[in-house]
Design a protein around this motif. Structure first.
Motif, PDB file in Angstrom:
ATOM      1  N   GLU A   1       0.748  -1.122   0.045  1.00 17.94           N
ATOM      2  CA  GLU A   1       0.074   0.142   0.095  1.00 17.94           C
ATOM      3  C   GLU A   1       0.933   1.260  -0.072  1.00 17.94           C
ATOM      4  O   GLU A   1       2.152   1.105   0.666  1.00 17.94           O
ATOM      5  CB  GLU A   1      -0.724  -0.092   1.454  1.00 17.94           C
ATOM      6  CG  GLU A   1      -1.900   1.108   1.265  1.00 17.94           C
ATOM      7  CD  GLU A   1      -2.887   1.013   2.484  1.00 17.94           C
ATOM      8  OE1 GLU A   1      -3.095   1.807   3.056  1.00 17.94           O
ATOM      9  OE2 GLU A   1      -3.510   0.024   2.449  1.00 17.94           O
ATOM     10  N   HIS A   2       0.430   2.234  -0.610  1.00 13.08           N
ATOM     11  CA  HIS A   2       0.864   3.578  -0.727  1.00 13.08           C
ATOM     12  C   HIS A   2       0.044   4.684  -0.270  1.00 13.08           C
ATOM     13  O   HIS A   2      -1.110   4.600  -0.738  1.00 13.08           O
ATOM     14  CB  HIS A   2       1.630   3.991  -1.960  1.00 13.08           C
ATOM     15  CG  HIS A   2       2.398   5.225  -1.991  1.00 13.08           C
ATOM     16  ND1 HIS A   2       3.557   5.528  -1.571  1.00 13.08           N
ATOM     17  CD2 HIS A   2       1.957   6.339  -2.487  1.00 13.08           C
ATOM     18  CE1 HIS A   2       3.953   6.583  -1.452  1.00 13.08           C
ATOM     19  NE2 HIS A   2       3.009   7.564  -2.136  1.00 13.08           N
ATOM     20  N   ALA A   3       0.328   5.458   0.577  1.00 12.65           N
ATOM     21  CA  ALA A   3      -0.470   6.716   1.211  1.00 12.65           C
ATOM     22  C   ALA A   3       0.069   7.919   1.200  1.00 12.65           C
ATOM     23  O   ALA A   3       1.441   8.029   1.638  1.00 12.65           O
ATOM     24  CB  ALA A   3      -0.730   6.130   2.487  1.00 12.65           C
ATOM     25  N   ASP A   4      -0.557   8.997   0.561  1.00 15.62           N
ATOM     26  CA  ASP A   4       0.121  10.110   0.462  1.00 15.62           C
ATOM     27  C   ASP A   4      -1.064  11.217   0.698  1.00 15.62           C
ATOM     28  O   ASP A   4      -2.155  11.153   0.459  1.00 15.62           O
ATOM     29  CB  ASP A   4       0.667  10.317  -1.100  1.00 15.62           C
ATOM     30  CG  ASP A   4       1.628  11.500  -1.086  1.00 15.62           C
ATOM     31  OD1 ASP A   4       1.197  12.595  -0.479  1.00 15.62           O
ATOM     32  OD2 ASP A   4       2.512  11.289  -1.782  1.00 15.62           O
ATOM     33  N   GLY A   5      -0.634  12.230   1.491  1.00 18.47           N
ATOM     34  CA  GLY A   5      -1.498  13.276   1.978  1.00 18.47           C
ATOM     35  C   GLY A   5      -0.772  14.345   2.834  1.00 18.47           C
ATOM     36  O   GLY A   5       0.235  14.691   2.912  1.00 18.47           O
TER      37      GLY A   5
ATOM     38  N   MET B   1      -0.148  26.402   7.474  1.00 20.00           N
ATOM     39  CA  MET B   1       0.869  25.523   8.200  1.00 20.00           C
ATOM     40  C   MET B   1       0.702  24.022   7.785  1.00 20.00           C
ATOM     41  O   MET B   1       0.826  23.017   8.515  1.00 20.00           O
ATOM     42  CB  MET B   1       0.995  25.690   9.565  1.00 20.00           C
ATOM     43  CG  MET B   1       1.254  27.053   9.957  1.00 20.00           C
ATOM     44  SD  MET B   1       1.099  26.972  12.067  1.00 20.00           S
ATOM     45  CE  MET B   1       2.524  25.889  12.125  1.00 20.00           C
ATOM     46  N   ARG B   2       0.372  23.702   6.333  1.00 21.63           N
ATOM     47  CA  ARG B   2       0.347  22.331   5.927  1.00 21.63           C
ATOM     48  C   ARG B   2       1.517  21.453   5.971  1.00 21.63           C
ATOM     49  O   ARG B   2       2.530  22.122   5.748  1.00 21.63           O
ATOM     50  CB  ARG B   2      -0.303  22.365   4.556  1.00 21.63           C
ATOM     51  CG  ARG B   2      -1.506  23.100   4.118  1.00 21.63           C
ATOM     52  CD  ARG B   2      -2.752  22.578   4.941  1.00 21.63           C
ATOM     53  NE  ARG B   2      -3.083  21.413   4.087  1.00 21.63           N
ATOM     54  CZ  ARG B   2      -3.983  20.553   4.373  1.00 21.63           C
ATOM     55  NH1 ARG B   2      -4.539  20.540   5.732  1.00 21.63           N
ATOM     56  NH2 ARG B   2      -4.309  19.357   3.768  1.00 21.63           N
ATOM     57  N   THR B   3       1.181  20.139   6.467  1.00 24.40           N
ATOM     58  CA  THR B   3       2.355  19.264   6.509  1.00 24.40           C
ATOM     59  C   THR B   3       2.032  18.246   5.686  1.00 24.40           C
ATOM     60  O   THR B   3       1.055  17.529   5.692  1.00 24.40           O
ATOM     61  CB  THR B   3       2.712  18.991   7.997  1.00 24.40           C
ATOM     62  OG1 THR B   3       2.654  20.127   8.690  1.00 24.40           O
ATOM     63  CG2 THR B   3       3.848  17.992   7.848  1.00 24.40           C
ATOM     64  N   SER B   4       3.062  17.818   4.598  1.00 19.49           N
ATOM     65  CA  SER B   4       2.721  16.675   3.832  1.00 19.49           C
ATOM     66  C   SER B   4       3.594  15.651   4.513  1.00 19.49           C
ATOM     67  O   SER B   4       4.771  15.645   4.892  1.00 19.49           O
ATOM     68  CB  SER B   4       3.191  17.052   2.509  1.00 19.49           C
ATOM     69  OG  SER B   4       2.330  18.141   1.937  1.00 19.49           O
ATOM     70  N   GLY B   5       3.100  14.082   3.969  1.00 17.24           N
ATOM     71  CA  GLY B   5       3.726  13.006   4.400  1.00 17.24           C
ATOM     72  C   GLY B   5       3.400  11.848   3.241  1.00 17.24           C
ATOM     73  O   GLY B   5       2.346  11.963   2.519  1.00 17.24           O
ATOM     74  N   ALA B   6       4.335  10.790   3.303  1.00 16.18           N
ATOM     75  CA  ALA B   6       3.906   9.574   2.492  1.00 16.18           C
ATOM     76  C   ALA B   6       4.493   8.588   3.245  1.00 16.18           C
ATOM     77  O   ALA B   6       5.672   8.365   3.777  1.00 16.18           O
ATOM     78  CB  ALA B   6       4.460   9.960   0.968  1.00 16.18           C
TER      79      ALA B   6
END
Length: 233
Positions: free
Chosen positions: A159-163, A170-175
């Protein structure tokens, strides 16, 4: 997906055989994801723990599916769990009048978004993201007179999750990418057209990825109990 703790458990609900030719199986019920050990985030996640919390949180979700028997030993279906939609292709090899070997491929994907107001800061905390993945189960299925069904097997998947999450300014991104493998046990009881199904899956999961500049690595066991009512038309 990395979205507001949106649980998306992945039960199999294989039954004791594939859907018979030109018949349709319809099912509805619920399932839960129970992360254990290192996979279980704290109640108030902080820092890099938020990635795992949003990507694969624990919780309960409704499930529903439909499968159509394309041939004597193949079916095609669509399975919905929470905000995730899964395409299913299953085949079987008859070993005896009551025993079958069942296997297949199940790609899935989904998207979710949640906006949570924060009165203390007069802002809105938005979490959104998507996930894609696939599962490949293989199991021994038993069917006795249309009354009792059972299945025991294994499954592997990725599985790959991204968001992203946080206030708009103050948006923070991760994967994250995960690999999982485990065992599945299920039972079904009823009449020829209507069955009650219960199932338990236990998977070992390895997650790796990051949030911002921080690297994340987690592994552990996750349980997936589920129940459903299935109607065969």
């Amino acid at each position: 997906m990395i979205a507001a703790g949106c649980a998306a458990p992945q039960p199999m609900m294989l039954g004791g055989r594939t859907t018979p030719r030109d018949r349709v199986d319809l099912g509805v019920g619920g399932a839960a994801r129970i992360p254990l050990g290192d996979l279980q985030p704290p109640e108030t996640p902080d820092g890099d723990e938020q990635v795992l919390h949003y990507a694969e949180s624990g919780g309960i979700a409704p499930i529903a599916w439909g499968r159509w028997g394309l041939a004597d030993d193949w079916d095609l279906g669509l399975f919905v769990s929470g905000s995730v939609v899964r395409l299913e292709t299953l085949g079987e090899l008859r070993l005896s009048p009551f025993l079958r070997l069942i296997g297949g491929v199940m790609p899935y994907g989904g998207y979710a978004r949640a906006d949570v107001p924060e009165p203390a800061t007069m802002s809105t905390r938005t979490s959104e993201g998507w996930r894609v993945g696939a599962l490949a189960p293989i199991a021994i299925g038993i069917e006795a007179g249309g009354v009792f069904e059972g299945w025991l097997g294994a499954r592997v998947g990725f599985e790959h999750a991204d968001g992203s999450f946080g206030p708009a300014e103050m948006r923070t991104s991760g994967a994250l990418t995960a690999f999982r493998g485990g065992l599945v046990l299920g039972l079904g009881l009823g009449l020829r057209r209507v069955h009650v199904l219960i199932e338990l899956a236990a998977d070992y999961e390895y997650w790796r990825g990051g949030i911002g500049e921080d690297d994340i690595e987690r592994h552990g066991v996750a349980l997936t109990p589920g129940f459903a009512l299935r109607l065969r038309l």
